[in-house]
Enzyme design. Structure first.
Site, PDB file in Angstrom:
ATOM      1  N   CYS A   1       1.131   3.310   3.074  1.00 38.55           N
ATOM      2  CA  CYS A   1       1.957   2.663   4.113  1.00 38.55           C
ATOM      3  C   CYS A   1       3.429   2.882   3.792  1.00 38.55           C
ATOM      4  O   CYS A   1       4.235   3.154   4.681  1.00 38.55           O
ATOM      5  CB  CYS A   1       1.688   1.160   4.173  1.00 38.55           C
TER       6      CYS A   1
ATOM      7  N   CYS B   1       0.829  -1.212   0.000  1.00 38.78           N
ATOM      8  CA  CYS B   1       0.000   0.000   0.000  1.00 38.78           C
ATOM      9  C   CYS B   1       0.858   1.254   0.000  1.00 38.78           C
ATOM     10  O   CYS B   1       1.766   1.414   0.807  1.00 38.78           O
ATOM     11  CB  CYS B   1      -1.002  -0.068   1.161  1.00 38.78           C
TER      12      CYS B   1
END
Ligand code: FAD
Length: 516
Positions: free
Chosen positions: A45, A42
């Site tokens: 992230c 992600c």
């Protein structure tokens, strides 16, 4: 393997959660836990991970009270855990108070900031949230009162009481309290500006400001360059008698001075000593390299580059330089593959009898002495040696900005006896050597990475309690190297760090005490 593939590694000061440890880390933990649930694919992230790592470095001293963890929910083996904790989106950061039960899902932070300072404040707010169990190792964070202070020395054996005067919105007092939580002989408390009697008794006019309060009722202001967290911490950690918890008390110098097998050599800890550099060379060339009886291929290239860099930039005494130069020309002629350590060693010992060439035998640590024989010494000598070499290359104008760093990297990789140190160093070099495009940037790179190592291993068993790992140099050593941003966060003034390093490690300032 999952840990390898994730966004964090064991050296990030972050606990890597897994099926095996989740029970022991999150359930009934004596410290509160901040946990990031993320997915390694992600984008958010990935962009958050440097901030989370920076936060972990920033509050690593708080670990006994509040620790940090992370788990990669994209790894097959972690899906079960992330489902159990009802993770819906990434990244999710949750707070688990101390002593959380097995069915606690933690409290998620909503819309959390991406700013380390704000994250830190958010964690303090969570710690203080009413009704939650207090981590046993966490000192009190609430403001203290004059009455409490007056009784302090009756109920405590601590020698240093530091009072941080501030307004109720300020987090500095609580941050510094947590920063010093792993240090003995010091208690930090915050005092609010509304504590009028105490404020006027001490004549406090600046908020924040820090005062040291003594058992006899005397007090004095702590002098710092800026009234911010980092400067208080630097100063308080260095007060007499303040040591890391669990480490021996400060009677060591007398003991050491009386030791018979090796006399203690008094030294100035803000100077560089030739005796340490020669000792490092002795150990490197006569001990460390001796472990490879045949040196070949990549290792041989590493050795040649190392000796070449030494022969060019080591600011040694003429006899030592003659030896390094003779070693270098001998190695350059060994172009047909393997050499034996024995043949190399004969050259180090100058059996060829090159005139006026010698490397003194044995070690004689001075600035790298440790309070015990297993502390400091050789690794300290290695760092010092390479800082001197990068600075020397910069001062006399080396040809290639990365020359010294590459030689160091390959020496460490092929020969340095501490293998996990070597692996960590190789990782840092792999990540970051591209930024080195000039000679000054090579000096700065090594300084910066060395501080990274200092940060990572501060408080480890390998740390000499009498030479605590700090982000170096301290404000005492180089006031102009330090500055603060508008929000009160510490920052380095790199434009000042370069000349500081240039002078600290320069050949003309190296002390020659204790040489044979
Ligand atoms: P050292 O860190 O050895 O520093 C020596 C001297 O250099 C200090 O006394 C100070 O005067 C000066 N100095 C400190 N910081 C800086 C800086 N940022 N820039 C310039 N000068 C500075 N130990 C581990 O436990 N784990 C590791 O992963 C690890 N990796 C290492 C990697 C390398 C390449 C080396 C050489 C050593 C490594 N070590 C590691 C050992 C550790 O870094 C220390 O060398 C050792 O603990 C001794 O510490 P010391 O207190 O003597 O200070």
């Amino acid at each position: 393997p999952a840990a390898e593939a994730g966004l964090y590694t064991a050296s990030d000061q972050i606990v890597l959660l897994s099926e095996q440890n989740v029970g022991s880390v999150l359930v009934n933990s004596s410290a509160a836990m901040v946990v990031e649930f993320y997915a390694s694919w992600c984008g958010h992230c990935i962009s958050f991970s440097p901030i989370y790592k920076k936060l972990a470095r920033d509050i690593k001293e708080w670990k006994p009270a509040v620790n940090m963890a992370a788990i990669d929910c994209a790894a097959d083996e972690n899906v079960k855990i992330c489902t159990e904790y009802k993770i819906r989106g990434y990244p999710t950061v949750k707070f688990f108070h101390a002593n959380s039960s097995a069915n606690s899902l933690g409290t998620p932070y909503r819309g959390f900031s991406r700013d380390v300072r704000e994250l830190r404040h958010m964690i303090i707010d969570s710690l203080e949230s009413p009704g939650d169990p207090w981590p046993p190792a966490c000192p009190p964070l609430e403001p203290t009162s004059e009455a409490e202070i007056n009784n302090f020395f009756e109920t405590n054996t601590v020698q240093n009481l530091a009072l941080i005067f501030e307004n109720d919105k300020s987090y500095i007092g609580r941050e510094v309290t947590l920063d010093l939580l792993q240090f003995e002989n010091i208690t930090v408390r915050r005092v609010l500006d509304t504590e009028e009697h105490l404020v006027s008794k001490l004549g406090v006019t600046e908020f924040p400001s820090c005062y040291l309060y003594y058992p006899d009722g005397q007090f004095e202001r702590l002098v710092v360059k800026f009234e911010v967290r980092t400067f208080y911490v630097y100063a308080l950690q260095r007060l007499p008698g303040v040591v890391r918890s669990g480490k021996p008390p400060s009677v060591f110098t007398e003991l050491l001075k009386n030791r018979t097998e090796e006399p203690w050599r008094d030294f100035n800890s803000s100077r560089v000593y030739m005796a340490d550099l020669e000792s490092a060379l002795h150990h490197s060339l006569r001990v460390e390299l001796a472990f490879q009886s045949v040196i070949n291929g990549q290792a041989l290239t590493a050795l040649k580059d190392y000796i070449s860099v030494l022969s060019k930039y080591f600011p040694g005494r003429p006899v030592v330089m003659n030896l390094l130069k003779s070693l270098n020309s001998w190695l350059r002629n060994q172009n047909k593959g393997p050499i034996s350590y024995k043949a190399f060693r004969e050259r180090v010992d100058n059996t060829a009898q090159v005139p006026d060439a010698a490397l003194p035998e044995g070690v004689r640590w001075v600035g790298c002495q440790g309070s015990q024989p297993h502390f400091r010494r050789y690794p300290c000598g290695v760092w010092t040696l390479f800082h001197v070499l990068t600075v020397q290359a910069n001062n006399i104008g080396g040809s290639e900005p990365k020359e010294v760093l590459n030689a160091m990297r390959n020496y460490i990789h092929n020969f340095f006896g501490c293998r996990y140190c070597a692996d960590h160093f190789e990782n840092m070099a792999r990540e970051g050597l591209d930024v080195v495009t000039t000679l000054p940037s090579a000096v700065l790179w090594l300084w910066y990475r060395h501080n990274r190592v200092n940060n990572r291993i501060a408080g480890d068993l390998s740390e000499d309690p009498f030479f605590p790992k700090i982000q170096w140099p301290s404000p005492e050593m180089c006031p102009s190297c330090h500055t603060v941003k508008n929000n009160g966060e510490h920052s380095w003034n790199e434009a000042q760090v370069i000349p500081f390093l240039g002078s600290h490690f320069s050949s003309s300032r190296i002390l020659t005490d204790y040489l044979e």
